[in-house]
Design a protein around this motif. Structure first.
Motif, PDB file in Angstrom:
ATOM      1  N   LYS A 302      10.916  -0.083   2.119  1.00  0.00           N
ATOM      2  CA  LYS A 302      11.681   0.466   0.832  1.00  0.00           C
ATOM      3  C   LYS A 302      13.450   0.190   0.911  1.00  0.00           C
ATOM      4  O   LYS A 302      13.698   0.278  -0.409  1.00  0.00           O
ATOM      5  CB  LYS A 302      11.235   1.799   0.586  1.00  0.00           C
ATOM      6  CG  LYS A 302      10.874   2.352  -0.610  1.00  0.00           C
ATOM      7  CD  LYS A 302      10.569   3.971  -0.489  1.00  0.00           C
ATOM      8  CE  LYS A 302      10.065   4.573  -1.985  1.00  0.00           C
ATOM      9  NZ  LYS A 302      10.148   5.519  -1.641  1.00  0.00           N
ATOM     10  N   ARG A 303      13.632   0.074   1.862  1.00  0.00           N
ATOM     11  CA  ARG A 303      15.051   0.206   2.277  1.00  0.00           C
ATOM     12  C   ARG A 303      15.850  -1.071   1.364  1.00  0.00           C
ATOM     13  O   ARG A 303      16.474  -1.086   0.994  1.00  0.00           O
ATOM     14  CB  ARG A 303      15.426   1.228   3.653  1.00  0.00           C
ATOM     15  CG  ARG A 303      16.975   1.352   3.772  1.00  0.00           C
ATOM     16  CD  ARG A 303      17.222   1.547   5.533  1.00  0.00           C
ATOM     17  NE  ARG A 303      18.202   2.495   5.194  1.00  0.00           N
ATOM     18  CZ  ARG A 303      18.865   3.573   5.186  1.00  0.00           C
ATOM     19  NH1 ARG A 303      17.574   4.570   4.360  1.00  0.00           N
ATOM     20  NH2 ARG A 303      19.510   3.700   5.001  1.00  0.00           N
ATOM     21  N   PHE A 351       2.383   1.702  -3.686  1.00  0.00           N
ATOM     22  CA  PHE A 351       0.978   1.363  -3.459  1.00  0.00           C
ATOM     23  C   PHE A 351       0.714   1.962  -2.058  1.00  0.00           C
ATOM     24  O   PHE A 351      -0.353   1.878  -1.645  1.00  0.00           O
ATOM     25  CB  PHE A 351       0.745   0.753  -4.764  1.00  0.00           C
ATOM     26  CG  PHE A 351       0.941   0.893  -5.525  1.00  0.00           C
ATOM     27  CD1 PHE A 351       0.647   2.870  -6.730  1.00  0.00           C
ATOM     28  CD2 PHE A 351       0.719  -0.030  -6.694  1.00  0.00           C
ATOM     29  CE1 PHE A 351       1.544   3.031  -7.934  1.00  0.00           C
ATOM     30  CE2 PHE A 351       1.218   0.312  -8.359  1.00  0.00           C
ATOM     31  CZ  PHE A 351       1.299   2.167  -8.696  1.00  0.00           C
ATOM     32  N   ALA A 352       1.294   0.708  -1.885  1.00  0.00           N
ATOM     33  CA  ALA A 352       1.505  -0.133  -0.295  1.00  0.00           C
ATOM     34  C   ALA A 352       1.091   1.201   0.805  1.00  0.00           C
ATOM     35  O   ALA A 352       0.598   1.884   1.691  1.00  0.00           O
ATOM     36  CB  ALA A 352       2.021  -0.549   0.232  1.00  0.00           C
ATOM     37  N   SER A 358       2.863   3.773   5.821  1.00  0.00           N
ATOM     38  CA  SER A 358       4.119   3.276   6.448  1.00  0.00           C
ATOM     39  C   SER A 358       5.159   2.868   5.578  1.00  0.00           C
ATOM     40  O   SER A 358       4.670   2.298   4.473  1.00  0.00           O
ATOM     41  CB  SER A 358       3.789   2.151   7.716  1.00  0.00           C
ATOM     42  OG  SER A 358       4.672   1.448   8.086  1.00  0.00           O
ATOM     43  N   ARG A 359       6.558   2.380   5.893  1.00  0.00           N
ATOM     44  CA  ARG A 359       6.574   1.155   5.048  1.00  0.00           C
ATOM     45  C   ARG A 359       8.093   0.519   5.773  1.00  0.00           C
ATOM     46  O   ARG A 359       8.438  -0.392   5.497  1.00  0.00           O
ATOM     47  CB  ARG A 359       8.431   2.440   4.286  1.00  0.00           C
ATOM     48  CG  ARG A 359       8.221   4.318   3.594  1.00  0.00           C
ATOM     49  CD  ARG A 359       9.806   4.115   3.315  1.00  0.00           C
ATOM     50  NE  ARG A 359       9.996   4.919   3.901  1.00  0.00           N
ATOM     51  CZ  ARG A 359      11.132   5.667   4.401  1.00  0.00           C
ATOM     52  NH1 ARG A 359      10.626   6.720   3.767  1.00  0.00           N
ATOM     53  NH2 ARG A 359      11.683   5.777   5.075  1.00  0.00           N
ATOM     54  N   ASP A 363       3.995  -3.402   9.861  1.00  0.00           N
ATOM     55  CA  ASP A 363       3.241  -2.733   9.795  1.00  0.00           C
ATOM     56  C   ASP A 363       2.459  -3.424   8.962  1.00  0.00           C
ATOM     57  O   ASP A 363       0.871  -3.316   8.846  1.00  0.00           O
ATOM     58  CB  ASP A 363       3.240  -1.387   9.269  1.00  0.00           C
ATOM     59  CG  ASP A 363       3.924  -0.314  10.401  1.00  0.00           C
ATOM     60  OD1 ASP A 363       4.107  -1.098  11.716  1.00  0.00           O
ATOM     61  OD2 ASP A 363       3.636   0.702  10.451  1.00  0.00           O
ATOM     62  N   TYR A 364       3.055  -4.457   7.867  1.00  0.00           N
ATOM     63  CA  TYR A 364       1.991  -4.980   6.991  1.00  0.00           C
ATOM     64  C   TYR A 364       1.796  -6.686   7.117  1.00  0.00           C
ATOM     65  O   TYR A 364       2.172  -6.553   8.235  1.00  0.00           O
ATOM     66  CB  TYR A 364       2.752  -5.090   5.769  1.00  0.00           C
ATOM     67  CG  TYR A 364       2.581  -3.448   4.745  1.00  0.00           C
ATOM     68  CD1 TYR A 364       1.956  -2.577   4.636  1.00  0.00           C
ATOM     69  CD2 TYR A 364       3.696  -2.522   5.180  1.00  0.00           C
ATOM     70  CE1 TYR A 364       1.387  -1.665   4.302  1.00  0.00           C
ATOM     71  CE2 TYR A 364       4.049  -1.473   5.281  1.00  0.00           C
ATOM     72  CZ  TYR A 364       2.919  -1.005   4.472  1.00  0.00           C
ATOM     73  OH  TYR A 364       2.276   0.140   3.942  1.00  0.00           O
TER      74      TYR A 364
END
Lengths: 491, 164, 100, 477
Positions: A302-303, A351-352, A358-359, A363-364
């Motif tokens: 997000k950052r 949504f994720a 987690s952002r 983690d993705y």
């Protein structure tokens, strides 16, 4: 029918009714708030049809005396620039609300009340043609956003909320002094007090006064955009805000700054603006490059999107600094584009996050395997944001570059570098999150986009494609006001 | 030396000397007595200024009334129990410095001050004159003063009385 | 010859004595006494000017100042008694007049 | 009627007489009442205020006039401030009774003293003669000393009252010293004659300077402007919260009326001498008030420091020295009455002085928390609230008179003030409830006062025209 007032009053009416719905009736609250916002969109869309593209000046003007002692009026009106931004706001409001359907479990009623208040404030801001009224909306917007971030935000929400508020307020009190100064000069020259923009545009201001006032206005708007030395509130606010907050913050609130520059700073103080343009351009280029470079090293999804906003808003201000028709028209269109693409990015991050809590990018990875539709939409968003041809971002950035190139080739060269960097961090983000193998077991069971989520992203995707493929209608709307403004600047 | 001048300096030294003693004594009782001396000096100055009515008021109200009240309270709460403690604030030099600065400024200003030309007092007696002025020109404050005293009475009774 | 300004000078000295007492002492009764000194300084001024201007307005003002002094002393001592009832000393460190 | 107490004199004095009569009636009536029935005293307070208001209204129907040889002046200025005192007293009475019942100090004298304080304040707004002003000021101050110490069993309250009395009496003394110098200059105590005498003296005349220095010190003490504010935080904190509201509003605006009467009346011709002093005091007040408020942990102290800052803004209006500045002062004080009482009444409802006590308040009592946001926004000066208008006019006045730096200083402190005001909002809305939740002393009076203050604070911000008209008519002659 007082069309613009209804547009403004509808969300407020929604709040009043909302107060009478018991807080426990969450479903009803959601339906009501979303319905009101959707009705607002339905009310706003016909403006596009009825707007007369050939007319110079403002349309649908509504004028009621508000504070006669001060000469302040309740004065609403639209031109091409504000039309686009109002439509964008009317669209993003319901989308942000729809995206929060399941995310807000706590204090639902207050959440939607804040969302509706925010919507009213944003719409009012773009409609106001009276400087005092504009300033009231400029400030009013802060309060609901403070609560949206502060109550429903992430871990560091308290810090982010007050930081957002204080930064913007610090700028806006100086803006207020500028407005008062302009008002005072206007009272002397026009022999009657007024805050009415068309009236104030008739003033002949000495260069010295123009300079002071330009920088006072600049302080307010530059912090809002935010331009580079003042941008530090943005990553915190965007990152900590709930999805709806991030969407509206990036999609609409940032535009208040650029809109203010185009609507007020340039036409009111043209000579001072000409003087200031090189500095403005340099700050914009620094923002473009700095924002892009910082985005490259982010580990927080997000950052990263937040910092990319700094970079993209740099393009908008660069277009303004070019002071020519291409630059300005491109800037407005790019504001819309940024509203579309960044909102899309924030929605998808949201949504994720709802699925994984987690952002962290780490983690993705490999989400395309389990969520192909999500990955597809995310690809559109990334391409749009990176300015790939056939999508909206390309048009905006291209026209801005044209403008910047006419004004100063060096600016354009640096800005192109920014586009390259932008493509780099966005595509790298895509690669790290969507492509490759599924590294984390926790990601295996993730559900793909739900119909409600489709409903929120589809309009934006459609719009991104529409603008990218056939941008003429938007430029047609912008043509008159932009030429008028360029005329003023050239004088 | 003129008698007037002598009395002026005599009363002045009483007034100021008493005042200085009053604010420096350890014992509140001693301070009260010093204050009485000071107030007597002030009363003497009134006499020199031909304000006989005030001279009498000063003696009756101040020395008879206020000082008695002070002494009464001092005895009642046994103020002198605190005699052994520190008598001045920790930051007393600050207070003294501020006062000294203000004093120097005011004194410098005062030394350059020009008063308007003096006038002669009317020949009527002092008490009569005061009464005339009070009841003709200053009727409002006179009436308001009754309110002031009422508030003082109600307030001090309210605060000092034990809870019922 | 003693002029009005002499009295005004005495008054100023008295005012300063009162102020010093008020700002440096910790004993509340003595602080109240300092206030009496200040009010007396005012009165010396008023009576001296009254003579100077040849009218009694200053003396009337002085009478009111005495009334005020009485009222303030009464209420001040009343509060002092109430305070004394809740704590057994009047050397009050918390009542630090210079703290801000 | 005899020649020294005419009908006109009576007409000018009547509001104060009514207040005093009702005050005395309350003192007497109190003996008949039990602790539980004391709230019936409101049946004396409110009608008393209503009759006073009726008299004020009648005064407003006639043009400006003087009474008692010029000792009292009834003009728009006096009427404006008297109306504000009246509203303040009524609101304070409404928010007090439940609070006092809970504190177990519900004495009838309270209401009597409120009316007496208002009677004293009447002479501060109406008086145009030094002795009247001085006695009026003392009557008001004395009532306040007692009210501050009204919680006799609480040491905090005693100490607050004592500190307030000592410094208040000191400042009165300094003020009286200044008055004596004015009398020395003019040989009279009537302000109109003093104005002539002061104007006849040269610029920077030493005696006038002494008068200005001492009077400014005294009055700045009373309006709690820096550097003479040191009594305010402790006194505000120790006083019963309802009295703190009364003190922060009633005492401050009454002293402001005195300040304006003196500095725009007899001392107006010496503006170049006092203006630098006022600039210093204003900037110091803004700085001390706003910066010290940031570090407070007590909500009452926070509001106390913020009220010091408000004194700074009011002084800025005086410094600007034009009609806009005066209008700004009028609007600012008008807004100040409602937003400040509103904020304190919410603190009464919270029933705790610390900022922590507000934690989670919004969840428990949104009907109080939401208006509190409006009050705090107004105190900070954000639109669309009444407080914004006050600041707007003050800034406009400063810009009109070319004092750009002062305007900038004032504007920057708006942002600073928002930070600490929103600490309260943060506590109420963003933080979880603290474990010990005290009972909320709501009452009909509190709710009425909340509605009235909230309505005016927001209403005047949204549709300010009637308020601006009122203010324009009040201070401009």
């Amino acid at each position: 029918m007082p069309w613009l007032s209804s547009l403004l009053a509808l969300p407020l009416l929604g709040v009043v009714v909302l107060l009478f719905i018991p807080g426990s009736a969450r479903g009803l609250i959601r339906w009501w708030a979303n319905g009101v916002l959707l009705a607002g969109l339905a009310l706003a869309l016909p403006l596009w049809q009825h707007f007369d593209r050939a007319v110079i000046g403002y349309q649908f003007v509504e004028r009621v005396p508000w504070i006669p002692s001060l000469g302040a009026q309740y004065l609403l009106g639209l031109d091409g620039i504000s039309l686009l931004l109002v439509l964008l706001t009317a669209l993003l409001g319901p989308l942000a609300s729809l995206a929060s359907w399941n995310a807000i479990e706590d204090r639902t009623k207050e959440f939607y009340a804040m969302l509706l208040l925010l919507q009213a404030g944003m719409i009012g801001l773009f409609l106001a043609l009276d400087l005092l009224l504009f300033f009231v909306f400029f400030e009013v917007v802060l309060v609901p956003m403070y609560f949206l971030i502060g109550i429903w935000g992430a871990e560091r929400r308290l810090y982010a909320a007050i930081k957002f508020f204080l930064y913007t307020l610090a700028g806006s009190v100086i803006l207020l002094l500028g407005i008062i100064g302009l008002y005072w000069l206007g009272t002397q020259q026009l022999a009657h007090p007024t805050f009415e923009l068309p009236e104030l545009l008739k003033l002949k201001l000495p260069l010295d006064a123009q300079r002071w006032l330009f920088w006072a206005f600049f302080a307010g708007f530059a912090i809002k955009v935010p331009m580079v030395p003042f941008h530090t509130w943005l990553p915190d606010a965007h990152t900590e805000a709930p999805t709806a907050g991030s969407v509206l913050l990036a999609g609409v609130l940032l535009k208040m700054g650029t809109y203010g520059l185009i609507r007020f700073s340039l036409p009111l103080f043209p000579e001072a603006a000409r003087e200031a343009a090189p500095l403005l351009a340099i700050l914009s280029i620094v923002a473009i490059l700095y924002g892009a470079l910082i985005s490259l090293v982010q580990t927080d999804w997000k950052r990263l999107v937040a910092y990319s906003s700094v970079s993209h808003m740099g393009f908008c201000t660069l277009g303004i600094a070019a002071l020519n028709a291409n630059g300005l028209a491109g800037s407005v269109l790019q504001q819309i584009n940024h509203g579309i693409s960044t909102s899309l990015l924030f929605l998808l991050v949201g949504f994720a996050y709802e699925r994984r809590h987690s952002r962290q990018i780490a983690d993705y990875g490999g989400l395309a395997v389990v969520m192909p539709r999500f990955a597809f939409v995310f690809a559109v968003a990334v391409f749009s944001s990176a300015g790939l041809p056939l999508l909206n971002g390309f048009i905006g950035e291209f026209v801005i570059l044209q403008g910047a190139f006419t004004a100063n080739r060096t600016w354009a060269a640096f800005a192109v570098l920014g586009i390259v960097l932008g493509a780099a961090y966005l595509l790298w983000l895509y690669q790290r999150t969507m492509l490759g193998d599924l590294r984390h077991e926790a990601n295996r069971g993730l559900a793909d986009l739900s119909p409600r989520e489709w409903a929120t992203v589809l309009p934006l995707i459609a719009l991104a494609l529409a603008i990218g493929l056939y941008p003429q209608p938007y430029f047609a709307v912008l043509e008159r006001p932009v030429l008028e403004l360029v005329g003023r600047l050239a004088r | 030396m003129n008698l007037d001048v002598f009395f002026f300096y005599a009363f002045t030294s009483l007034a100021l000397g008493g005042g200085l003693l009053a604010i420096t004594r350890r014992s509140a009782v001693h301070a009260a007595i010093a204050l009485m001396v000071s107030l007597l000096g002030v009363a003497g100055l009134y006499l020199l200024l031909q304000a006989e009515f005030l001279f009498v008021s000063q003696i009756i109200v101040y020395i008879g009334g206020i000082l008695l009240l002070f002494l009464f309270v001092i005895m009642l709460v046994n103020l002198d129990a605190g005699k052994g403690l520190r008598q001045f604030h920790k930051n007393w030099p600050l207070g003294a410095a501020v006062t000294a600065l203000a004093g120097i400024a005011l004194a410098v200003l005062l030394s350059r001050a020009q008063l308007p030309p003096p006038q002669q007092m009317p020949a009527t007696g002092n008490v009569e004159l005061v009464a005339d002025t009070l009841f003709q020109d200053y009727l409002v404050p006179f009436e308001v003063a009754s309110l002031l005293l009422l508030v003082a009475v109600v307030g001090s009774v309210l605060l000092a009385r034990k809870r019922a | 010859m003693i002029s009005t300004m002499h009295y005004v000078a005495v008054s100023l000295a008295m005012l300063l004595i009162g102020t010093v007492g008020l700002l440096t002492r910790r004993n509340i009764v003595i602080i109240l006494m300092s206030i009496e000194l200040i009010l007396n300084a005012v009165n010396i001024n008023l009576v001296a000017f009254s003579k100077h201007h040849g009218n009694a307005a200053g003396q009337v003002f002085a009478i009111f100042v005495i009334a005020v002094a009485v009222a303030e002393a009464a209420v001040g001592l009343g509060i002092l008694l109430a305070l004394f009832r809740n704590r057994e000393t009047v050397q009050v460190d918390e009542i630090d007049l210079l703290k801000w | 009627m005899s020649h020294f107490y005419t009908d006109v004199d009576h007409f000018a004095l009547l509001p104060a007489i009514i207040l005093a009569l009702f005050g005395c009636a309350i003192f007497l009536f109190d003996a008949l009442l039990e602790a539980r029935t004391r709230r019936w005293q409101l049946c004396l307070v409110l009608p008393g205020l209503a009759i006073t208001g009726w008299q004020l209204w009648k005064q407003g129907q006639v043009g400006p006039f003087t009474a008692f040889h010029g000792a009292l002046t009834i003009d728009p200025f006096s009427l404006f401030f008297n109306w504000l005192f009246l509203l303040t007293a009524a609101l304070v009475a409404l928010i007090s009774y439940r609070y006092l019942e809970i504190e177990n100090e519900h004495q009838g004298e309270y209401y009597g003293l409120v009316l007496m304080a208002q009677a004293g304040a009447y002479f501060l707004a109406t008086g145009t003669e030094l002795i009247t002003l001085f006695i009026g000021l003392e009557t008001m101050s004395l009532s306040f000393y007692v009210l501050v110490g009204f919680l006799r069993e609480k040491r905090r309250s005693n100490e607050a009252a004592l500190k307030y009395l000592l410094l208040g009496a000191f400042s009165s003394g300094i003020l009286a010293y200044g008055f004596s110098i004015l009398y020395g200059i003019a040989g009279t105590t009537y302000l109109s004659d003093i104005a002539v005498a002061v104007a006849a003296r040269p610029a920077f005349d030493p005696l006038t300077l002494i008068a200005i220095l001492t009077i400014a010190t005294g009055v700045l003490f009373k309006i709690s402007a820096a550097p003479f504010h040191m009594w305010a935080p402790d006194t505000y904190e120790g006083a019963p919260t309802a009295v703190t509201a009364f003190l922060a509003v009633g005492s401050k605006i009454a002293s402001l009326a005195l300040l304006l009467r003196l500095f725009l009346g007899p001392l107006a011709s010496a503006r170049e001498a006092w203006e630098p002093l006022m600039v210093l005091a204003a900037v110091a007040s803004l700085t001390v008030g706003n910066l010290a408020a940031i570090t407070q942990t007590s909500a009452k102290r926070l509001l106390a420091y913020s009220s010091i800052a408000h004194a700074g803004y009011l002084l800025l209006g005086l410094i600007a020295g034009n009609s806009t500045g005066l209008q700004g002062i009028a609007i600012y004080t008008g807004a100040y009455v409602f937003m400040t009482i509103g904020a304190f009444l919410v603190l009464i409802a919270v029933h705790g002085d610390e900022i922590e006590d507000l934690n989670g308040f919004a969840r428990r009592h949104p009907a109080y928390a939401i208006p509190m946001v409006v009050f705090l926004l107004s105190l900070a000066g954000l639109p669309p609230t009444a407080g914004f208008l006050g600041k707007y006019y003050i800034f406009l006045a400063l810009i009109e008179s070319g004092r750009y730096t002062l305007a900038l200083v004032g504007a920057v402190y708006v942002a600073v003030s928002l930070f600490y005001y929103f600490r309260l909002v943060r506590s109420m809305f963003l933080l979880p409830t603290s474990l010990t939740v005290p009972p909320v002393p709501t009452s009909l009076g509190l709710r009425i006062a909340l509605g009235a203050t909230g309505f005016v604070t927001l209403g005047a911000g949204l549709y300010p025209e009637p308020f601006l008209q009122l203010a324009a008519r009040s201070l401009l002659k």
